[in-house]
Design an enzyme around this catalytic site. Structure first.
Site, PDB file in Angstrom:
ATOM      1  N   ASP A  82      12.652 -23.620  16.593  1.00 30.04           N
ATOM      2  CA  ASP A  82      12.612 -24.136  17.972  1.00 30.04           C
ATOM      3  C   ASP A  82      13.898 -23.824  18.740  1.00 30.04           C
ATOM      4  OD1 ASP A  82      10.101 -25.184  17.509  1.00 30.04           O
ATOM      5  OD2 ASP A  82      10.847 -27.170  16.986  1.00 30.04           O
ATOM      6  N   ARG A 104       6.175 -38.663  12.832  1.00 24.04           N
ATOM      7  CA  ARG A 104       5.788 -39.070  11.476  1.00 24.04           C
ATOM      8  C   ARG A 104       5.874 -40.581  11.299  1.00 24.04           C
ATOM      9  NH1 ARG A 104       7.248 -33.908  11.508  1.00 24.04           N
ATOM     10  NH2 ARG A 104       6.636 -32.454   9.871  1.00 24.04           N
ATOM     11  N   ARG A 145       7.161 -18.041  23.584  1.00 19.36           N
ATOM     12  CA  ARG A 145       8.588 -18.203  23.895  1.00 19.36           C
ATOM     13  C   ARG A 145       9.360 -16.890  23.872  1.00 19.36           C
ATOM     14  NH1 ARG A 145       9.628 -24.044  20.837  1.00 19.36           N
ATOM     15  NH2 ARG A 145       8.974 -25.287  22.645  1.00 19.36           N
ATOM     16  N   SER A 153      10.378 -34.721  15.243  1.00 20.25           N
ATOM     17  CA  SER A 153       9.552 -34.588  14.029  1.00 20.25           C
ATOM     18  C   SER A 153       9.451 -35.930  13.307  1.00 20.25           C
ATOM     19  CB  SER A 153      10.185 -33.568  13.076  1.00 20.25           C
ATOM     20  OG  SER A 153      10.121 -32.281  13.620  1.00 20.25           O
ATOM     21  N   ARG A 178      11.429 -26.470  26.195  1.00 19.48           N
ATOM     22  CA  ARG A 178      12.625 -25.764  25.697  1.00 19.48           C
ATOM     23  C   ARG A 178      12.966 -24.532  26.540  1.00 19.48           C
ATOM     24  NH1 ARG A 178      13.562 -28.996  21.367  1.00 19.48           N
ATOM     25  NH2 ARG A 178      11.746 -29.472  20.079  1.00 19.48           N
ATOM     26  N   GLY A 225       1.895 -30.171  19.568  1.00 20.53           N
ATOM     27  CA  GLY A 225       1.320 -29.480  18.409  1.00 20.53           C
ATOM     28  C   GLY A 225       1.520 -30.277  17.138  1.00 20.53           C
ATOM     29  N   ARG A 275      -3.263 -23.214  21.823  1.00 18.30           N
ATOM     30  CA  ARG A 275      -2.574 -22.990  20.535  1.00 18.30           C
ATOM     31  C   ARG A 275      -3.554 -22.976  19.353  1.00 18.30           C
ATOM     32  NH1 ARG A 275       2.695 -26.697  20.525  1.00 18.30           N
ATOM     33  NH2 ARG A 275       3.123 -25.383  18.712  1.00 18.30           N
ATOM     34  N   LYS A 302       4.130 -21.245  20.087  1.00 19.04           N
ATOM     35  CA  LYS A 302       4.674 -22.589  20.331  1.00 19.04           C
ATOM     36  C   LYS A 302       4.108 -23.109  21.666  1.00 19.04           C
ATOM     37  CE  LYS A 302       7.000 -22.754  16.538  1.00 19.04           C
ATOM     38  NZ  LYS A 302       6.538 -23.673  15.490  1.00 19.04           N
ATOM     39  N   SER A 354       5.263 -23.317   7.496  1.00 17.88           N
ATOM     40  CA  SER A 354       5.007 -24.220   8.620  1.00 17.88           C
ATOM     41  C   SER A 354       4.917 -25.654   8.125  1.00 17.88           C
ATOM     42  CB  SER A 354       3.704 -23.841   9.328  1.00 17.88           C
ATOM     43  OG  SER A 354       3.237 -24.932  10.098  1.00 17.88           O
TER      44      SER A 354
HETATM   45  C1  S3P Z   1       7.476 -29.283  13.459  1.00 15.84           C
HETATM   46  C2  S3P Z   1       7.377 -28.058  12.845  1.00 15.84           C
HETATM   47  C3  S3P Z   1       7.589 -26.764  13.531  1.00 15.84           C
HETATM   48  C4  S3P Z   1       8.294 -26.947  14.884  1.00 15.84           C
HETATM   49  C5  S3P Z   1       7.733 -28.098  15.658  1.00 15.84           C
HETATM   50  C6  S3P Z   1       7.877 -29.393  14.877  1.00 15.84           C
HETATM   51  C7  S3P Z   1       7.214 -30.502  12.678  1.00 15.84           C
HETATM   52  O1  S3P Z   1       6.343 -26.138  13.738  1.00 15.84           O
HETATM   53  O2  S3P Z   1       8.203 -25.764  15.657  1.00 15.84           O
HETATM   54  O3  S3P Z   1       8.410 -28.236  16.901  1.00 15.84           O
HETATM   55  O4  S3P Z   1       7.580 -31.604  13.130  1.00 15.84           O
HETATM   56  O5  S3P Z   1       6.636 -30.405  11.587  1.00 15.84           O
HETATM   57  P1  S3P Z   1       5.648 -25.276  12.560  1.00 15.84           P
HETATM   58  O6  S3P Z   1       5.540 -26.135  11.392  1.00 15.84           O
HETATM   59  O7  S3P Z   1       4.282 -24.891  13.075  1.00 15.84           O
HETATM   60  O8  S3P Z   1       6.530 -24.079  12.376  1.00 15.84           O
END
Ligand code: S3P
Length: 435
Positions: A319, A28, A350, A24, A392, A94, A122, A346, A167
């Protein structure tokens, strides 16, 4: 990587390892660095396929991106994105595609976003809907709600957005668009989701106001705030650390330490759950790194017992349910995982894949629309499991196989490289047997 990998019943695992950089935060750091003015430097970046796709994307949007050492990157932001010459291919990610769409929406450009077969399945309207309300325009190129999608960005207006699911991806996309919108943008969450965007925006010089609201919070951001380049130190990913730690818990006699794991409380629901299950899990050397709490976690073999995972914990471990389910397969009694319908959207569905894979390994599992229940006991194994190219799902079954009676094979394991490129070598280095 071969077209399948097999995990064999292993003798005790032992040793100290370092988790790969947090996915994450790595996405970013690339995206914010690309939007910022000046040179952002990153250390500890996860050099997995998902993050490398984000690096290529910000390059296509006009930033200069350079690898300067192992996990060390330099991003020279142009202070804004320009129209890319080619399709933005986010691969399997995603997080990459949703945050990049939010970031790009505030600039006067056109861009087409696409991804691999999994990403093409997705839902995207959860992000394009609010971005369209702010003034961005989207054209679905193949099917509604799915990439490939064409974005026309430009002059946006801030919105007040109330999320129905917690989310971080939706929240982050809206906040990134809000940076370049007129007026104020707010996002209200029913429950708290990971807050890396809020923390990192502050590190890049933006003002972000966060107020507690019920079980969740409200985040307020003023438009017209340029990001200023900075240095980002990415700590270890708790979602990846979970795999060697799980091996430590289920293989008799093991003791595994993972160093430098990020302990942001919005990410550590799995560790709380394991402790409730009776896991011998200890955290040492707590410190701060990269604006986050970090520590070294040791897992020793434990006879776990089944628990009911509180539904309100879901966002802090969304996750991690696949690997939790793999460890629950060895516990005494039933582990109840409910309120996790988001798992179905996801990288794969899953819930359904874990139910199928565990059943193939002889584990008793009950599937519900928004959850599943695993009854533990000795795990037979002796199966070849479909992963739908989900990293995963592949790693969870391989860890299961280290303690099952018969070997467990997983198909299409190449996607492990999206989040954990050194997974097999790390597990084998600890004494596990995966080939
Ligand atoms: C993430 C948020 C989560 C997570 C993904 C990473 C992120 O998804 O499942 O692997 O980095 O913001 P959601 O925000 O859709 O729940």
């Amino acid at each position: 990587m071969p077209s399948q990998l097999t995990a064999h019943r292993s003798s005790a695992l032992a040793g100290k390892v370092r988790a790969p950089g947090d996915k994450s935060m790595s996405h970013r750091s690339m995206i914010f660095g690309g939007m910022a003015v000046g040179v952002t430097t990153v250390e500890g970046l996860l050099e997995g396929d998902d993050v490398l796709a984000s690096a290529r994307a910000v390059e296509a949007f006009g930033a200069k991106v350079e690898r300067t050492g192992e996990g060390e990157w330099r991003i020279e932001g142009a202070g804004g994105f320009k129209t890319p010459l080619s399709v933005i291919d986010c691969g399997n990610a995603g997080t990459g595609v949703r945050l990049l769409m939010g970031a790009a929406a505030g600039y006067p450009l056109t861009a087409t976003f696409d991804g691999d077969a999994s990403l093409r399945k997705r839902p995207m309207k959860r992000v394009t809907g609010p971005l369209a309300d702010m003034g961005a325009r989207f054209g679905w190129l193949a099917a509604e709600d799915r990439v490939p999608v064409a974005l026309t960005g430009g002059t946006l207006t801030g919105i007040d957005y109330v999320q129905t699911v917690a989310s971080a991806q939706i929240k982050s996309a809206i906040l990134l668009a809000g940076l370049n919108a007129e007026g104020v943008t707010t996002v209200t969450e029913p429950e708290k989701s990971r807050d890396h965007t809020e923390r990192m925006l502050r590190a890049f010089g933006a003002e972000v106001v966060v107020e507690e609201q019920g079980e969740g919070w409200k985040i307020t951001l003023k438009g017209g705030q340029p990001l200023k380049a900075t240095h980002v130190a990415v700590p270890g990913d708790p979602s990846s650390a979970a795999f060697p730690l799980a091996a430590g818990l289920i293989v008799p006699g093991s003791e595994v330490t993972v160093e430098g794991v990020m302990l942001n409380s919005l990410r550590t629901g799995l560790f709380d759950t394991w402790i409730e299950m009776g896991a011998d899990l200890t955290i040492d050397n707590r410190r701060e790194a990269g604006g986050e709490d970090v520590g070294d976690i040791t897992a020793r073999y434990s006879q776990l017992k089944g628990v009911v995972v509180p539904e309100e914990r879901a966002a802090s471990m969304i996750d991690e349910y696949p690997i939790l389910a793999a460890t629950a397969a060895f516990a005494d009694g039933v582990t109840v995982m409910r309120g996790v319908g988001e798992m179905r959207v996801k990288e794969s569905d899953r819930i359904s894949l874990m139910v199928e894979g565990l059943r193939a390994c002889g584990v008793q599992v009950e599937e519900e629309p928004e959850g599943f229940l695993v009854t533990g006991g000795p795990v037979q194994g002796g199966a070849t499991v479909a992963t739908a190219h989900d990293h995963r799902i592949a790693m969870s079954h391989l860890i299961l196989g280290l303690a099952a009676e018969q070997p467990v094979s997983v198909l299409d394991p190449e996607m492990i490289a999206t989040s954990f490129p050194g997974f097999v070598d790390m597990i084998n280095g600890l004494g596990g047997e995966i080939d």
